[in-house]
Design an enzyme around this catalytic site. Structure first.
Site, short mmCIF file in Angstrom:
data_model
loop_
_atom_site.label_atom_id
_atom_site.label_comp_id
_atom_site.label_asym_id
_atom_site.label_seq_id
_atom_site.Cartn_x
_atom_site.Cartn_y
_atom_site.Cartn_z
N GLU A 118 47.39 42.54 49.12
CA GLU A 118 46.34 43.01 48.20
C GLU A 118 46.91 43.08 46.79
O GLU A 118 48.14 42.97 46.61
CB GLU A 118 45.81 44.38 48.67
CG GLU A 118 44.99 44.25 49.96
CD GLU A 118 44.42 45.55 50.48
OE1 GLU A 118 44.41 46.55 49.74
OE2 GLU A 118 43.99 45.56 51.65
N HIS A 234 36.60 50.11 42.17
CA HIS A 234 36.92 48.96 43.03
C HIS A 234 36.16 47.77 42.46
O HIS A 234 34.96 47.88 42.17
CB HIS A 234 36.50 49.22 44.48
CG HIS A 234 37.10 48.24 45.44
ND1 HIS A 234 36.72 46.91 45.47
CD2 HIS A 234 38.06 48.37 46.38
CE1 HIS A 234 37.43 46.29 46.40
NE2 HIS A 234 38.25 47.15 46.97
N ARG A 282 43.91 46.57 40.24
CA ARG A 282 42.46 46.77 40.27
C ARG A 282 41.82 47.10 38.94
O ARG A 282 40.69 46.70 38.67
CB ARG A 282 42.17 47.96 41.18
CG ARG A 282 41.87 47.53 42.53
CD ARG A 282 41.49 48.67 43.38
NE ARG A 282 41.78 48.21 44.73
CZ ARG A 282 41.76 48.96 45.78
NH1 ARG A 282 41.48 50.24 45.66
NH2 ARG A 282 42.00 48.46 46.95
N HIS A 343 35.56 54.18 43.11
CA HIS A 343 36.14 54.07 44.45
C HIS A 343 37.11 55.22 44.76
O HIS A 343 37.13 55.73 45.87
CB HIS A 343 36.89 52.73 44.51
CG HIS A 343 37.46 52.40 45.83
ND1 HIS A 343 36.70 52.34 46.98
CD2 HIS A 343 38.73 52.06 46.22
CE1 HIS A 343 37.47 51.99 48.01
NE2 HIS A 343 38.70 51.83 47.58
N GLU A 367 43.26 62.69 49.00
CA GLU A 367 42.70 62.25 47.71
C GLU A 367 42.46 63.41 46.74
O GLU A 367 42.51 63.23 45.52
CB GLU A 367 41.39 61.49 47.94
CG GLU A 367 40.84 60.86 46.68
CD GLU A 367 39.64 59.94 46.90
OE1 GLU A 367 39.34 59.64 48.08
OE2 GLU A 367 39.03 59.54 45.91
N ARG A 378 45.85 53.59 41.27
CA ARG A 378 46.40 53.55 42.63
C ARG A 378 46.63 52.12 43.10
O ARG A 378 45.76 51.26 42.94
CB ARG A 378 45.43 54.24 43.59
CG ARG A 378 45.86 54.17 45.03
CD ARG A 378 44.95 54.98 45.90
NE ARG A 378 43.62 54.43 45.97
CZ ARG A 378 43.23 53.50 46.84
NH1 ARG A 378 44.08 52.97 47.69
NH2 ARG A 378 41.98 53.08 46.84
C1 SIN Z 1 39.90 47.50 50.16
O1 SIN Z 1 39.87 47.17 51.34
O2 SIN Z 1 39.76 46.73 49.24
C2 SIN Z 1 40.10 48.96 49.83
C3 SIN Z 1 41.47 49.35 50.11
C4 SIN Z 1 41.88 50.48 49.20
O3 SIN Z 1 41.06 51.05 48.51
O4 SIN Z 1 43.08 50.76 49.15
#
Ligand code: SIN
Length: 534
Positions: A118, A234, A282, A343, A367, A378
């Site tokens: 990711e 997000h 992000r 998010h 959180e 994050r």
């Molecule tokens: C996602 O699956 O994109 C969310 C994962 C996250 O927020 O860490």
């Protein structure tokens, strides 16, 4: 109405996500546990987690590399000691979840864990159960909690306020939302694991009841709150043409498997924003999408994975495939319309990695805690890790609480005063809507001095009205949540005004650069920030 009975236990845990339930399972060895949840146990943000949980389990990866990625994405504001401790706990947390029968995917050819990639990660390190990791973790945890002898779960119970004696938290007033009565809970230690506050904003991936209750209660109890201006958007939620919900996440794991973002002209735009393109951190991807939407006037951009093998897509992302199909989008053929939405909250109640706050006998984990683990932004899939690791460290920390008294008799009866039944609930729904819209418009992805001043003026006015309403009328779940979102909104705005720079998820047009050494923002009741311009 109030119940005469006082519910006593060694530990009172408020919230049933990964942090609350893992903590409860661990401390059930030490004493009795009361666990409260506003709705049902599985209705929490953890259940919605798709991507997975980041941890170092491969020889090609290292703790140092995971620490470094977390620090880099956190834009200078992470507390490196906390990052080190939480990341180190990762492999053990995975073993614990696996022993509870969370069946993380394995590579069929070698039997090793299948690791996802990711944004912001320099290695594949995201353990997952296809694209429904959180739901499987919650199934395992709720099964284990139901079987545990020493844990009583109170569903449909909403904490309203913490109760304090001589600056120590000795329990909470709790609204039984079915019976509509207020109950008293007393414990040696109280642990807030209440999750985030996405519902402070109009568009969010969070569940309906993510209203920052723990943060608002801790603030009222005098705890220090930190870095609330860092709200993570997000980049890719499924675009809902009605514009009303925007809550289904399209996991970042799709971009990890090669999915690309396309503008209305069908061209990729991320390579012109960052060398890591779709896998940039992000905040950068969310801001780039926002900018493209504003530049072109489009309501959404597209995320395209349709060039991958259709069987691979259906097998790796079954939930996303099915959900999109129901919305008329076959992701093996069509690009997916997506928009950014709120998010995750990177700040929270100031705490160390074990959840200790500056209020005696009050712990905050997951959180709702502001530990400095995430800094200003994050790293993807670090949140489940944080929940599991903090549950462990907090369970160690509360061992010393066995000698503290349970002061049940010192919790006075709930005093409803002159409160009557609310006559016009429309005021509550209208005010809620107004706060969420103003936060989205003035305190969203791109902020400015003027927008924040406008937001502050409006929230001050609304908070006065809400407080009046709160004391005049009998409490209802909606009213409790409304008061909490107003408090959290005020904290976000005030801290956003205190930060005279742009960093991580906080971007202010009037201060577009980072300014010198990174500093945490801090607020507590009655405390005047040093910066008089706040
Ligand atoms: C996602 O699956 O994109 C969310 C994962 C996250 O927020 O860490």
């Amino acid at each position: 109405m109030m119940s005469e009975e006082i519910y006593e236990s060694d530990f009172l845990v408020i919230g049933t996500g990964i942090a609350g339930l893992m903590f409860s399972l661990k401390v059930a060895q030490l004493g009795s546990v009361s666990v409260l949840t506003k709705r049902k146990m599985y209705e929490c943000a953890t259940s919605r987690a798709q991507g997975g949980i980041a941890a170092v389990v491969s020889d090609e990866d290292s703790i140092a590399s995971h620490v470094e990625d977390t620090l880099r994405v956190g834009s200078g504001l992470c507390h490196s000691d906390v990052v080190e401790k939480i990341v180190r706990r990762g492999p053990e947390a995975i073993s614990e979840l696996a022993s509870l029968e969370v069946d993380f995917c394995r590579d069929e050819s070698c039997g090793e864990y299948e690791l996802g990639l990711e944004g912001g990660h320099s290695h594949r390190r995201v353990l997952h159960v296809k694209d429904h990791t959180g739901a499987d973790i919650m199934r395992a945890l709720t099964d284990a909690v139901r079987k545990a002898d020493n844990i009583i779960v109170f569903e449909d119970h909403m904490a309203v306020n913490l109760v304090q004696r001589s600056n120590s938290v000795i329990g909470a007033y709790v609204l039984d939302t079915k019976e509509r009565i207020v109950k008293r809970f007393a414990a040696r230690a109280t642990v807030l694991a209440t999750g985030g506050a996405g519902k402070v904003f109009l568009y969010t991936s969070n569940p309906e009841h993510a209203t920052g209750d723990g943060i608002a209660m801790a603030y009222r109890a005098g705890a220090t709150i930190t870095n609330m201006e860092f709200i993570q958007f997000h980049p890719t939620l499924l675009y809902d043409p009605t514009g009303t919900s925007r809550s289904f996440l399209i996991s970042e794991a799709l971009r990890g498997e090669g999915a690309v973002l396309l503008g209305p002209d069908g061209e990729r735009f991320m390579p012109s924003y960052h060398p890591d393109a779709e896998l940039a951190p992000r905040d950068i991807v969310a801001r780039a999408i926002d900018q493209e939407m504003k530049r072109t006037g489009a309501d959404f951009v597209h995320l395209d994975i349709s060039f991958k093998d259709a069987d691979f897509i259906r097998n790796r992302f079954p939930m996303i495939y099915e959900t999109c199909l129901k919305a008329g989008i076959d992701i093996t053929v069509d690009p997916i319309p997506v928009v950014p939405a709120v998010h995750y909250m990177c700040g929270g109640v100031k705490a160390d990695e074990a959840g200790r706050t500056d209020v005696d006998r009050l712990f905050v984990i997951g959180e709702s805690a502001g530990t400095g683990f995430h800094g200003a932004n994050r790293l993807a899939s670090n949140s489940l890790l944080e929940g599991a690791a903090m549950a462990h460290y907090a369970a160690e920390a509360v061992q010393s609480y066995s000698g503290r008294p349970i002061q049940a008799e010192e919790i006075p009866p709930w005093d409803p005063g002159e409160a009557t039944d609310p006559d016009e609930m429309i005021v509550v729904t209208h005010t809620w809507d107004e706060i969420r819209r103003l936060m989205m418009n003035y305190v969203g992805i791109v902020r400015s001095r003027k927008r924040l001043i406008r937001a502050r003026n409006r929230i001050d006015l609304l908070s006065k009205e809400i407080n009046q309403f709160y004391w005049d009328f009998k409490i209802t779940p909606d009213l409790v949540e409304l008061r909490n979102i107003a408090t959290v909104a005020e904290l976000i705005i005030r801290m956003a005004r205190m930060r005279k720079e742009s960093r991580g998820t906080h971007y202010n047009l009037d201060y577009p650069e980072e300014s010198g050494a990174p500093v945490d923002t801090i607020l507590r009741k009655g405390y005047l920030p040093i910066s008089a311009t706040e």
